[in-house]
Write a protein that holds these residues in place. Structure first.
Motif, PDB file in Angstrom:
ATOM      1  N   HIS A   1      56.567   9.885   0.508  1.00  0.00           N
ATOM      2  CA  HIS A   1      56.228  11.294   0.689  1.00  0.00           C
ATOM      3  C   HIS A   1      56.301  12.017  -0.649  1.00  0.00           C
ATOM      4  O   HIS A   1      56.859  11.519  -1.623  1.00  0.00           O
ATOM      5  N   LEU A   2      55.728  13.215  -0.677  1.00  0.00           N
ATOM      6  CA  LEU A   2      55.782  14.092  -1.831  1.00  0.00           C
ATOM      7  C   LEU A   2      56.721  15.259  -1.557  1.00  0.00           C
ATOM      8  O   LEU A   2      56.913  15.658  -0.398  1.00  0.00           O
TER       9      LEU A   2
ATOM     10  N   ARG B   1      53.317   4.752   6.840  1.00  0.00           N
ATOM     11  CA  ARG B   1      52.324   4.454   5.814  1.00  0.00           C
ATOM     12  C   ARG B   1      51.663   3.122   6.111  1.00  0.00           C
ATOM     13  O   ARG B   1      52.331   2.133   6.394  1.00  0.00           O
ATOM     14  N   SER B   2      50.334   3.096   6.051  1.00  0.00           N
ATOM     15  CA  SER B   2      49.569   1.871   6.246  1.00  0.00           C
ATOM     16  C   SER B   2      48.474   1.824   5.193  1.00  0.00           C
ATOM     17  O   SER B   2      47.479   2.543   5.287  1.00  0.00           O
TER      18      SER B   2
ATOM     19  N   THR C   1      50.161   8.205   8.536  1.00  0.00           N
ATOM     20  CA  THR C   1      49.986   8.816   9.853  1.00  0.00           C
ATOM     21  C   THR C   1      51.264   9.546  10.251  1.00  0.00           C
ATOM     22  O   THR C   1      52.347   8.963  10.233  1.00  0.00           O
ATOM     23  N   VAL C   2      51.113  10.822  10.567  1.00  0.00           N
ATOM     24  CA  VAL C   2      52.242  11.642  10.992  1.00  0.00           C
ATOM     25  C   VAL C   2      52.161  11.822  12.501  1.00  0.00           C
ATOM     26  O   VAL C   2      51.120  12.196  13.038  1.00  0.00           O
ATOM     27  N   LYS C   3      53.265  11.545  13.180  1.00  0.00           N
ATOM     28  CA  LYS C   3      53.334  11.721  14.629  1.00  0.00           C
ATOM     29  C   LYS C   3      54.055  13.034  14.916  1.00  0.00           C
ATOM     30  O   LYS C   3      55.109  13.311  14.340  1.00  0.00           O
TER      31      LYS C   3
ATOM     32  N   ASP D   1      65.716  13.257   8.275  1.00  0.00           N
ATOM     33  CA  ASP D   1      66.116  11.848   8.362  1.00  0.00           C
ATOM     34  C   ASP D   1      64.954  10.939   8.718  1.00  0.00           C
ATOM     35  O   ASP D   1      64.833   9.828   8.183  1.00  0.00           O
ATOM     36  N   ASP D   2      64.079  11.372   9.622  1.00  0.00           N
ATOM     37  CA  ASP D   2      62.989  10.517  10.084  1.00  0.00           C
ATOM     38  C   ASP D   2      61.922  10.271   9.026  1.00  0.00           C
ATOM     39  O   ASP D   2      61.026   9.450   9.231  1.00  0.00           O
ATOM     40  N   PHE D   3      62.007  10.982   7.891  1.00  0.00           N
ATOM     41  CA  PHE D   3      60.989  10.846   6.841  1.00  0.00           C
ATOM     42  C   PHE D   3      61.540  10.258   5.548  1.00  0.00           C
ATOM     43  O   PHE D   3      60.794  10.074   4.588  1.00  0.00           O
TER      44      PHE D   3
END
Length: 455
Positions: free
Chosen positions: A154-155, A236-237, A242-244, A147-149
């Protein structure tokens, strides 16, 4: 409403051969497909990924052959567009072959669109309704997206195959087979690769020593592996993502150019209207089946990834064989006849059948084990591929093979020596006393079985 003797939903590995056999035996058969013909294997699974693995292997061999006396001078360049074009041609060849088979076979009607049940005998596709006495579900699965992604770019195993430029830094969430195969191939293409796995090891179902060997292979190739890394979210920037994640109780960030989610797969069952047909699902959304692959409704069967009983191309095809045997063959097949077997097509490959050490301990089975390091095998030395080892487990009371895990050059091929012996129900002594061809890797299987140790 159009009437058929049988309707198949989905054209994955089980659907087309069943349609062909039903039609050959006089059943007026419809096969329904909402997307590309061929299912996961043809379109975004085995065929395309193994084409990429082959290209990655060529790149690796070209750049790592100096010790064999082969010196490459000049730049080694990777053309991802050309790799993709070759893959697309292979995929289209399979799709076209299926389309021709359906068109040329009497008693088969191909219906394009998404099917939903109206009742236990009736399906709707678009504005039309179709009815049959027998219905076979072969709808496959798709990537699971946490859910958080879902809201971040994303791929998946599908979309990554459409890239035409090599990622500068590929971040992979998930240390299973999909994540490892793509991680290694894109590292060989030239990407920086980081794999984040929330568990304590890669490939959680494998024995710890095998998982450690695989982690070493990846680290030696320059892939960054972060275990115990529970990914929380991604942002995404511009051209960066950036993945936390939580790692060893510390919250950290990692920034790359592309994000691949390899976090498992789920069944494509939620839009079928199965509740209107009375077909039961388990708590993970897979269709519940019996030994004959019948669902809770006896005239409806489920084959392939959607039944949760294999999730591999070879198990999907075996599902067809099970169903087909009860329709047309004297010898009946059952789900319980099957030994679990699979491979991870990394380099060197991992191949597995039956039980491993963890399974044997959990079940309290008394067993022996044979272990052979690859660096003791002449053919592996000659090839310059001596990494890792082979393991075979034998039950004490019966002398039968419980399972094997091979990690080494060619493992995905010679594992079948073990698979065949297990299906034969034969003693391990049959292989132990056999004469194999020299020089091969598999010639050491008899040798290692002559030196069993208590497990």
């Amino acid at each position: 409403m159009e009437e058929f003797d049988a309707i198949i939903i989905g054209t994955g590995q089980a659907g087309p051969p069943l349609a062909a056999n039903l039609a050959k035996n006089g059943f007026r058969t419809a096969i329904i497909e909402k997307s590309h013909l061929g299912g996961t294997c043809v379109n975004d699974g085995c065929t395309p990924t193994k084409a990429y693995v082959a290209s990655a292997r060529r790149i690796f061999a070209a750049g790592n052959s100096e010790e064999h006396g082969v010196v490459l001078e000049g730049e080694l360049r990777v053309d991802l567009k050309k790799i993709k074009t070759r893959k697309d041609e292979l995929v289209q060849e399979s799709r076209s072959g299926l389309e021709k088979m359906f068109a040329d076979t009497e008693n088969i009607t191909l219906i394009r669109g998404e099917a939903t049940f109206i009742d236990e005998h009736t399906l709707q596709v678009g504005e039309k309704e179709y009815r049959a006495g027998k219905i076979y579900i072969n709808v496959g699965g798709r990537p699971r997206i946490p859910d958080d992604f879902k809201e971040v770019e994303h791929l998946t195993n599908d979309s990554i195959l459409e890239l035409e430029e090599i990622p500068e830094h590929l971040i992979i969430v998930g240390g299973g087979y999909v994540g490892l195969e793509f991680g290694q191939m894109f590292r060989r293409f030239g990407s920086r690769v980081t794999i984040l796995e929330r568990g304590e090891q890669l490939l959680e179902k494998e024995d710890e020593d095998i998982a450690e060997e695989i982690a070493a292979i990846f680290k030696d190739s320059g892939i960054e592996v972060k275990l115990k890394s529970n990914c929380i979210s991604a942002v995404r920037s511009g051209n960066a993502i950036t993945v936390k994640y939580d790692c060893e109780e510390n919250r950290e960030d990692i920034t790359g150019s592309h994000l691949l989610l390899a976090t498992g797969r789920i069944s494509n069952t939620e839009d079928l209207g199965l509740e209107r047909a009375g077909v039961k699902l388990d708590d993970k959304g897979y269709i519940v089946v019996n030994e004959k692959l019948q669902t809770s409704v006896p005239h409806i069967w489920a084959m392939g990834d959607c039944n949760g009983e294999g999730a591999f191309t070879h198990t999907a095809y075996n599902d067809f064989q099970i169903v087909n045997s009860h329709l047309f063959e004297k010898r009946k097949r059952f789900l319980s006849d099957r030994f679990t077997c699979y491979a991870a097509f990394i380099d060197p490959p991992l191949a597995r059948v039956g039980l491993n050490g963890n399974d044997i301990k959990e079940q309290g089975i008394k067993a022996k084990v044979a272990i052979m390091p690859m660096n003791k095998i002449a053919r592996a030395k000659e090839k310059g591929e001596t990494a890792r080892k082979l393991k075979i487990f034998i039950e004490n009371n019966t002398n039968k093979i419980l399972g094997a895990t091979f990690l080494g050059t060619g493992a995905d091929e010679y594992i079948h020596t073990i698979i065949d012996q297990m299906y034969a129900g034969a003693s391990y002594e049959i292989i132990r006393d056999a004469v194999h061809i020299h020089p091969t890797v598999s010639e050491l299987l008899p040798t290692m079985l002559g030196d069993l140790k208590e497990f």
